[in-house]
Enzyme design. Structure first.
Site, PDB file in Angstrom:
ATOM      1  CG  ASP A  40      -2.064   0.944   1.122  1.00  0.00           C
ATOM      2  OD1 ASP A  40      -2.136   1.667   0.111  1.00  0.00           O
ATOM      3  OD2 ASP A  40      -2.893   0.969   2.051  1.00  0.00           O
ATOM      4  CG  ASP A  41      -0.214   4.690  -0.015  1.00  0.00           C
ATOM      5  OD1 ASP A  41      -1.015   4.200  -0.820  1.00  0.00           O
ATOM      6  OD2 ASP A  41      -0.544   5.553   0.838  1.00  0.00           O
ATOM      7  CB  CYS A  80      -6.491   2.477  -1.533  1.00  0.00           C
ATOM      8  SG  CYS A  80      -5.054   3.112  -0.662  1.00  0.00           S
ATOM      9  NE  ARG A  84      -5.642  -1.297  -1.852  1.00  0.00           N
ATOM     10  CZ  ARG A  84      -4.699  -1.969  -1.189  1.00  0.00           C
ATOM     11  NH1 ARG A  84      -4.914  -3.193  -0.786  1.00  0.00           N
ATOM     12  NH2 ARG A  84      -3.552  -1.383  -0.919  1.00  0.00           N
ATOM     13  CE  LYS A 137      -6.035   0.018   1.755  1.00  0.00           C
ATOM     14  NZ  LYS A 137      -5.312   1.301   1.834  1.00  0.00           N
ATOM     15  CG  HIS A 139      -9.767   0.419   0.871  1.00  0.00           C
ATOM     16  ND1 HIS A 139      -8.847   1.435   0.767  1.00  0.00           N
ATOM     17  CD2 HIS A 139     -10.897   1.008   1.345  1.00  0.00           C
ATOM     18  CE1 HIS A 139      -9.367   2.562   1.162  1.00  0.00           C
ATOM     19  NE2 HIS A 139     -10.625   2.340   1.521  1.00  0.00           N
ATOM     20  CB  SER A 162      -6.762   3.174   4.655  1.00  0.00           C
ATOM     21  OG  SER A 162      -6.939   3.097   3.273  1.00  0.00           O
ATOM     22  CG  HIS A 236      -1.885   3.855   3.783  1.00  0.00           C
ATOM     23  ND1 HIS A 236      -2.351   4.606   4.842  1.00  0.00           N
ATOM     24  CD2 HIS A 236      -2.679   4.157   2.729  1.00  0.00           C
ATOM     25  CE1 HIS A 236      -3.384   5.336   4.426  1.00  0.00           C
ATOM     26  NE2 HIS A 236      -3.599   5.088   3.147  1.00  0.00           N
ATOM     27  CG  ASP A 288      -2.316   0.772  -3.113  1.00  0.00           C
ATOM     28  OD1 ASP A 288      -1.152   1.193  -2.910  1.00  0.00           O
ATOM     29  OD2 ASP A 288      -3.292   1.172  -2.462  1.00  0.00           O
ATOM     30  CG  ASN A 289      -1.782   4.335  -4.158  1.00  0.00           C
ATOM     31  OD1 ASN A 289      -2.772   3.800  -3.658  1.00  0.00           O
ATOM     32  ND2 ASN A 289      -0.881   4.952  -3.409  1.00  0.00           N
ATOM     33  CE  LYS A 309      -3.000   7.514  -1.079  1.00  0.00           C
ATOM     34  NZ  LYS A 309      -2.957   6.896   0.242  1.00  0.00           N
TER      35      LYS A 309
END
Ligand code: MG
Length: 465
Positions: A40-41, A80, A84, A137, A139, A162, A236, A288-289, A309
């Site tokens: 994540d991130d 996010c 996803r 995660k 989401h 998150s 994240h 994811d980003n 992001k």
């Protein structure tokens, strides 16, 4: 003696007949297992093998050396939830209502989620007879009808959204002060199946516990092939790390967190090797980003790519990606386009599962590039910001029709007409606009964008419910 020999010959012929029947029916002797590790991130530049000078990632570096490092691999959204949704369904999130201009992701008070009509990788493989597991995660909706267990996964263990959500009044309003965040600031639930088993989740131990869950599933697998979707909640912000990884990195807390994820990757790959199933398992690592740059040193780095992001510059949507499958994937660096949109069709191809045929898919089977020295079939990418396509890439050229850097205070998108044009081979940092020199390419990209947009049918927006 003679009879025994005859019996042996007969058993051998019987075994050959079974193998031949299996291959002629299209089944493989053993359906390959699949593990997708999704951060994540995490930024494009945050791994040793992607050029970071002070974050040590020996396990990911080894994974890249043994497998394929993809340098032009994209997610289908720069935040996010939609990112996803795209990975799970192989469809741009505009097609299933999982993106929005106003609420860009799902929140704890959201009523929506991934529609039941969508087919996830989990559902596709479950229907093929796989054991399917989601960890970490999700989401894509925290209400029971949207959880992994309602979307094709036999089991789920993780935080459904998150790790900065459900903030309590005790949490400092200024998240930039989260140098040492406390678990009790965030009342996020840890779930097993559809039940909350811990709240607030002890976030210092989530990377470790998600890893232990994955390793345990590998060790205790049954007769079925397995699919594990291991989606870490980190790095994240707020950043949490276990005691063992505190102060281990020269990069500080963010580096500690990434190095714990690196340990996690090593643990999963080692478990596959120890169990003797590595040669029959495809493992994919990505994020994811891009990095959450507004958190300054608590956020990651996109390396030489622009922005992070929340933006449709390369740093928001190009991710550090590695494919690993010993003795199957030819080790190397792939400088061709791929996307998380391609995972569903690629996994279908390697497992013999059937992709849904009653809807528009946006993914391609990457097998030619992964297994046969061939070309990636992906030739274009549409860069979404909420519900709007802001930019288009085809071949080496990318046109920006709008730009916005959401997390750094830019309130309104800037419209570019004519669009900005960059050659991503010559100029991966998107610094030198060459639109004036290539009006024909600008027109081609404009046409590609219109054709893509015309293919989108309106659906109910899930993020604003
Ligand atoms: Mg993210």
């Amino acid at each position: 003696m003679e009879m025994k020999a005859r019996q042996m010959v007969r058993s051998f012929i019987a075994a050959l007949t079974v193998i031949s029947a299996m291959s002629s029916s299209g089944l493989q002797a053993a359906d390959p297992n699949v593990v997708v590790i999704f951060c994540d991130d995490l930024g494009y530049g945050d791994l040793g093998c992607f050029g970071h000078p002070t974050i040590a990632t020996p396990n990911l570096d080894r994974m890249a050396a043994e497998g394929q490092k993809w340098t032009e691999f994209y997610v289908a959204a720069c935040v996010c939830t939609p990112s996803r949704a795209a990975l799970q369904t192989g469809r741009y999130p505009i097609r299933n209502g999982m993106c929005s201009n106003t609420r860009r992701v799902l929140f704890p008070n959201s009523k929506g989620g991934l529609p039941a009509s969508e087919v996830t990788i989990g559902r596709m493989l479950q229907q093929k007879g796989y054991a399917t597991h989601a960890i970490g995660k999700w989401h894509l909706g925290h209400l029971p009808q949207y959880l992994p267990t309602s979307h094709g996964y036999d089991s789920y263990f993780g935080i459904p959204y998150s790790n900065d959500m459900d903030a309590l009044p005790s949490a400092p309003k200024n998240k930039l002060k989260f140098d040492e965040p406390k678990t009790e600031y965030f009342n996020v639930p840890l779930m097993r199946g559809e039940k909350i088993v811990e709240r607030p989740a002890d976030q210092h131990t989530i990377t470790k516990r998600f890893t232990e869950e994955a390793v345990s599933l590998i060790k205790n697998r049954g007769d079925k092939p397995f699919f594990i979707y291991l989606a870490h909640n980190l790095p994240h912000v707020p950043l949490f790390v276990s005691k063992e990884f505190t102060d281990v990195s020269r990069r500080g807390l963010y580096g500690d967190v990434v190095q714990e994820i690196d340990w996690s990757v090593g643990s999963v790959l080692n478990a596959l090797k120890d169990e003797g199933v590595a040669d029959n398992t495809l493992v994919v690592f990505t994020s994811d980003n891009g990095p959450w740059r507004s958190f300054k040193q608590q956020g990651g780095s996109a390396g030489l790519l622009r922005d992070g992001k929340g933006s449709t510059w390369e740093g928001g949507m190009r991710e550090p990606t590695i494919f690993w499958w010993p003795n199957k994937i030819k080790p190397g660096v792939v400088m061709q386009m791929g996307s998380t949109l391609d995972l569903l069709p690629t996994i279908a191809a390697v497992s013999g599962a059937v992709v849904p045929t009653d809807r528009q898919l946006d993914g391609h089977d990457l097998s030619p590039a992964l297994f046969a020295d061939g070309e990636s079939p992906r030739q274009d990418m549409f860069y979404y910001h909420g519900e709007e396509c802001f930019a288009v890439r085809s071949g080496m050229y990318k046109a920006h029709f709008k730009t916005k850097t959401s997390y750094t205070g830019q309130k309104a998108a800037v419209v570019h007409d004519p669009p900005l044009l960059f050659h991503l081979g010559h100029d991966p940092s998107e610094e030198y606009d060459v639109a004036k020199e290539h009006p024909d390419i600008v027109e081609q990209l404009r046409k590609l964008k219109s054709e893509h947009e015309a293919s989108v049918e309106p659906v109910e927006n899930q993020l604003t419910l």
